[in-house]
Design a protein around this motif. Structure first.
Motif, PDB file in Angstrom:
ATOM      1  N   ASP A  69       0.948  -1.187   0.062  1.00 12.06           N
ATOM      2  CA  ASP A  69      -0.034   0.052   0.030  1.00 12.06           C
ATOM      3  C   ASP A  69       0.879   1.098   0.097  1.00 12.06           C
ATOM      4  OD1 ASP A  69      -2.247  -1.327  -0.100  1.00 12.06           O
ATOM      5  OD2 ASP A  69      -2.986  -1.161   1.936  1.00 12.06           O
ATOM      6  N   ASP A  70       0.442   2.246  -0.737  1.00  7.92           N
ATOM      7  CA  ASP A  70       1.212   3.653  -0.997  1.00  7.92           C
ATOM      8  C   ASP A  70       2.187   3.555  -1.844  1.00  7.92           C
ATOM      9  OD1 ASP A  70      -0.767   4.638   1.077  1.00  7.92           O
ATOM     10  OD2 ASP A  70       0.711   4.103   2.863  1.00  7.92           O
ATOM     11  N   ALA A  71       2.499   2.472  -2.375  1.00 10.99           N
ATOM     12  CA  ALA A  71       3.484   2.376  -3.602  1.00 10.99           C
ATOM     13  C   ALA A  71       3.060   3.386  -4.631  1.00 10.99           C
ATOM     14  CB  ALA A  71       3.682   1.000  -4.118  1.00 10.99           C
ATOM     15  N   GLU A  72       4.012   4.380  -5.040  1.00  9.32           N
ATOM     16  CA  GLU A  72       3.439   5.092  -6.024  1.00  9.32           C
ATOM     17  C   GLU A  72       3.782   4.507  -7.482  1.00  9.32           C
ATOM     18  OE1 GLU A  72       5.264   8.503  -4.953  1.00  9.32           O
ATOM     19  OE2 GLU A  72       4.229   9.080  -3.269  1.00  9.32           O
ATOM     20  N   LEU A  73       2.879   4.347  -8.551  1.00  8.73           N
ATOM     21  CA  LEU A  73       3.068   4.011  -9.813  1.00  8.73           C
ATOM     22  C   LEU A  73       2.984   4.870 -10.836  1.00  8.73           C
ATOM     23  CD1 LEU A  73       1.368   0.349  -9.416  1.00  8.73           C
ATOM     24  CD2 LEU A  73       3.560   0.811  -8.659  1.00  8.73           C
ATOM     25  N   MET A  74       3.386   4.752 -12.050  1.00  6.07           N
ATOM     26  CA  MET A  74       3.245   5.824 -12.975  1.00  6.07           C
ATOM     27  C   MET A  74       2.632   4.832 -14.186  1.00  6.07           C
ATOM     28  SD  MET A  74       3.571   8.670 -14.467  1.00  6.07           S
ATOM     29  CE  MET A  74       4.728   9.694 -13.339  1.00  6.07           C
ATOM     30  N   ILE A  75       1.429   5.206 -14.669  1.00  4.19           N
ATOM     31  CA  ILE A  75       0.715   4.582 -15.881  1.00  4.19           C
ATOM     32  C   ILE A  75       1.130   5.274 -17.076  1.00  4.19           C
ATOM     33  CG2 ILE A  75      -1.418   3.841 -16.848  1.00  4.19           C
ATOM     34  CD1 ILE A  75      -2.350   3.266 -14.074  1.00  4.19           C
ATOM     35  N   THR A  76       1.459   4.700 -17.988  1.00  5.22           N
ATOM     36  CA  THR A  76       2.007   5.624 -19.362  1.00  5.22           C
ATOM     37  C   THR A  76       1.167   4.709 -20.614  1.00  5.22           C
ATOM     38  OG1 THR A  76       4.043   6.096 -18.594  1.00  5.22           O
ATOM     39  CG2 THR A  76       3.601   6.109 -20.886  1.00  5.22           C
ATOM     40  N   LEU A  77       0.744   5.378 -21.333  1.00  7.00           N
ATOM     41  CA  LEU A  77      -0.145   4.963 -22.155  1.00  7.00           C
ATOM     42  C   LEU A  77       0.380   5.662 -23.758  1.00  7.00           C
ATOM     43  CD1 LEU A  77      -2.765   3.420 -23.697  1.00  7.00           C
ATOM     44  CD2 LEU A  77      -3.742   5.600 -23.249  1.00  7.00           C
ATOM     45  N   THR A  78       0.743   4.989 -24.798  1.00  7.39           N
ATOM     46  CA  THR A  78       1.433   5.357 -26.000  1.00  7.39           C
ATOM     47  C   THR A  78       0.731   4.537 -26.939  1.00  7.39           C
ATOM     48  OG1 THR A  78       3.046   3.591 -25.697  1.00  7.39           O
ATOM     49  CG2 THR A  78       3.636   5.699 -24.989  1.00  7.39           C
ATOM     50  N   ASN A  79       1.014   5.131 -28.213  1.00 12.70           N
ATOM     51  CA  ASN A  79       0.529   4.408 -29.347  1.00 12.70           C
ATOM     52  C   ASN A  79       1.764   4.436 -30.808  1.00 12.70           C
ATOM     53  OD1 ASN A  79       0.130   6.740 -30.703  1.00 12.70           O
ATOM     54  ND2 ASN A  79      -1.891   6.139 -31.225  1.00 12.70           N
ATOM     55  N   GLU A  80       1.957   4.041 -31.619  1.00  9.31           N
ATOM     56  CA  GLU A  80       2.932   3.991 -32.631  1.00  9.31           C
ATOM     57  C   GLU A  80       2.488   5.349 -33.489  1.00  9.31           C
ATOM     58  OE1 GLU A  80       0.438   1.022 -35.874  1.00  9.31           O
ATOM     59  OE2 GLU A  80       1.902   0.201 -34.439  1.00  9.31           O
ATOM     60  N   ASN A  81       1.745   5.929 -33.450  1.00  9.75           N
ATOM     61  CA  ASN A  81       1.421   7.303 -34.167  1.00  9.75           C
ATOM     62  C   ASN A  81       2.029   8.350 -33.223  1.00  9.75           C
ATOM     63  OD1 ASN A  81       0.121   6.053 -36.359  1.00  9.75           O
ATOM     64  ND2 ASN A  81      -1.771   6.074 -35.404  1.00  9.75           N
ATOM     65  N   GLY A  82       2.467   8.286 -31.949  1.00 13.97           N
ATOM     66  CA  GLY A  82       3.247   9.408 -31.355  1.00 13.97           C
ATOM     67  C   GLY A  82       2.405   9.738 -30.178  1.00 13.97           C
ATOM     68  N   TYR A  83       1.163   9.163 -29.884  1.00 14.73           N
ATOM     69  CA  TYR A  83       0.637   9.718 -28.722  1.00 14.73           C
ATOM     70  C   TYR A  83       1.139   8.999 -27.375  1.00 14.73           C
ATOM     71  CZ  TYR A  83      -2.841   9.950 -25.012  1.00 14.73           C
ATOM     72  OH  TYR A  83      -3.503  10.473 -23.762  1.00 14.73           O
ATOM     73  N   PRO A 126       7.387   6.502  -0.768  1.00 13.52           N
ATOM     74  CA  PRO A 126       7.247   6.826   0.749  1.00 13.52           C
ATOM     75  C   PRO A 126       8.012   6.017   1.740  1.00 13.52           C
ATOM     76  CG  PRO A 126       5.155   6.658  -0.575  1.00 13.52           C
ATOM     77  CD  PRO A 126       6.206   6.094  -1.514  1.00 13.52           C
ATOM     78  N   GLU A 127       8.462   6.250   2.812  1.00 14.53           N
ATOM     79  CA  GLU A 127       8.884   5.461   3.819  1.00 14.53           C
ATOM     80  C   GLU A 127       8.454   4.410   4.039  1.00 14.53           C
ATOM     81  OE1 GLU A 127      10.713   6.043   8.269  1.00 14.53           O
ATOM     82  OE2 GLU A 127      10.631   7.784   6.953  1.00 14.53           O
ATOM     83  N   SER A 128       7.171   4.223   4.335  1.00 18.25           N
ATOM     84  CA  SER A 128       6.293   2.895   4.389  1.00 18.25           C
ATOM     85  C   SER A 128       6.505   2.027   3.442  1.00 18.25           C
ATOM     86  CB  SER A 128       4.778   3.345   4.763  1.00 18.25           C
ATOM     87  OG  SER A 128       4.173   3.718   3.283  1.00 18.25           O
ATOM     88  N   VAL A 132       8.839  -2.119   3.348  1.00 17.44           N
ATOM     89  CA  VAL A 132       8.432  -3.268   2.713  1.00 17.44           C
ATOM     90  C   VAL A 132       9.152  -3.962   1.753  1.00 17.44           C
ATOM     91  CG1 VAL A 132       6.647  -4.407   1.759  1.00 17.44           C
ATOM     92  CG2 VAL A 132       5.993  -2.826   3.538  1.00 17.44           C
ATOM     93  N   ILE A 133       9.663  -3.029   0.787  1.00 22.93           N
ATOM     94  CA  ILE A 133      10.557  -3.354  -0.449  1.00 22.93           C
ATOM     95  C   ILE A 133      11.806  -3.494  -0.015  1.00 22.93           C
ATOM     96  CG2 ILE A 133       8.645  -2.339  -1.828  1.00 22.93           C
ATOM     97  CD1 ILE A 133      10.478  -0.297  -2.555  1.00 22.93           C
ATOM     98  N   GLY A 134      12.466  -2.807   0.888  1.00 15.90           N
ATOM     99  CA  GLY A 134      13.913  -2.904   1.406  1.00 15.90           C
ATOM    100  C   GLY A 134      14.910  -1.816   0.914  1.00 15.90           C
TER     101      GLY A 134
END
Length: 162
Positions: A69-83, A126-128, A132-134
């Motif tokens: 919990d509280d892990a910060e993730l980045m979601i990236t959406l792309t396509n072959e047309n440059g979006y 975050p520190e929490s 957990v992940i070391g």
């Protein structure tokens, strides 16, 4: 009489020295108990699963993971047309959800898109989460974990059609 007095004095001295020795040992033991032991984080074989939902040509992503919990993730959406579009999400109870992705407020063109979910190096979390992940994400393992020049990261991707 002198012998008895000498004997009693010697006995008293032995008892005093013995009592002092026991107290010191007790104090050392008490100090050992007060020192907290550093816990070694358990290994986590990282898994992430992402589902896309498209409504009116716009995409939203929900996912599950065993990252803490509280892990910060980045979601990236792309396509072959440059979006390319990104949003940050936070894991809560093993689940995360993105905001809606669109093409400047409009529907996406039909085609193949790639969604990528990443978790950056440990010292940006975050520190929490770091507990957990070391240190340096050393407790993370599995095929989604990547060792890079600046540290260990997590990366998941999948292609889908709109």
């Amino acid at each position: 009489m002198k012998k008895i007095l000498s004997f009693l004095s010697l006995l008293a001295l032995v008892l005093v020295i013995g009592a002092c020795g026991d107290n010191e040992a007790t104090n050392v033991d008490a100090k050992k108990e007060e020192t907290p032991k550093e816990e070694v984080p358990k290994k986590i074989n990282v898994n992430i699963d992402v589902n896309e939902e498209t409504t009116d040509g716009k995409a939203t992503f929900t996912g599950t993971t065993n990252l803490p919990d509280d892990a910060e993730l980045m979601i990236t959406l792309t396509n072959e047309n440059g979006y390319s579009g990104q949003t940050k999400v936070v894991v809560e109870n093993g689940v995360f959800e993105s905001e809606q992705f669109s093409n400047k407020g409009e529907a996406f063109e039909p085609g193949t898109y790639q969604v990528k979910v990443t978790m950056s190096i440990a010292n940006t979390q975050p520190e929490s989460v770091q507990k957990v992940i070391g240190e340096d994400s050393k407790s993370l393992e599995g095929e989604l974990v990547e060792d890079g020049e600046i540290g260990r990261t997590v990366s998941y991707s999948k292609d889908f059609e709109i």
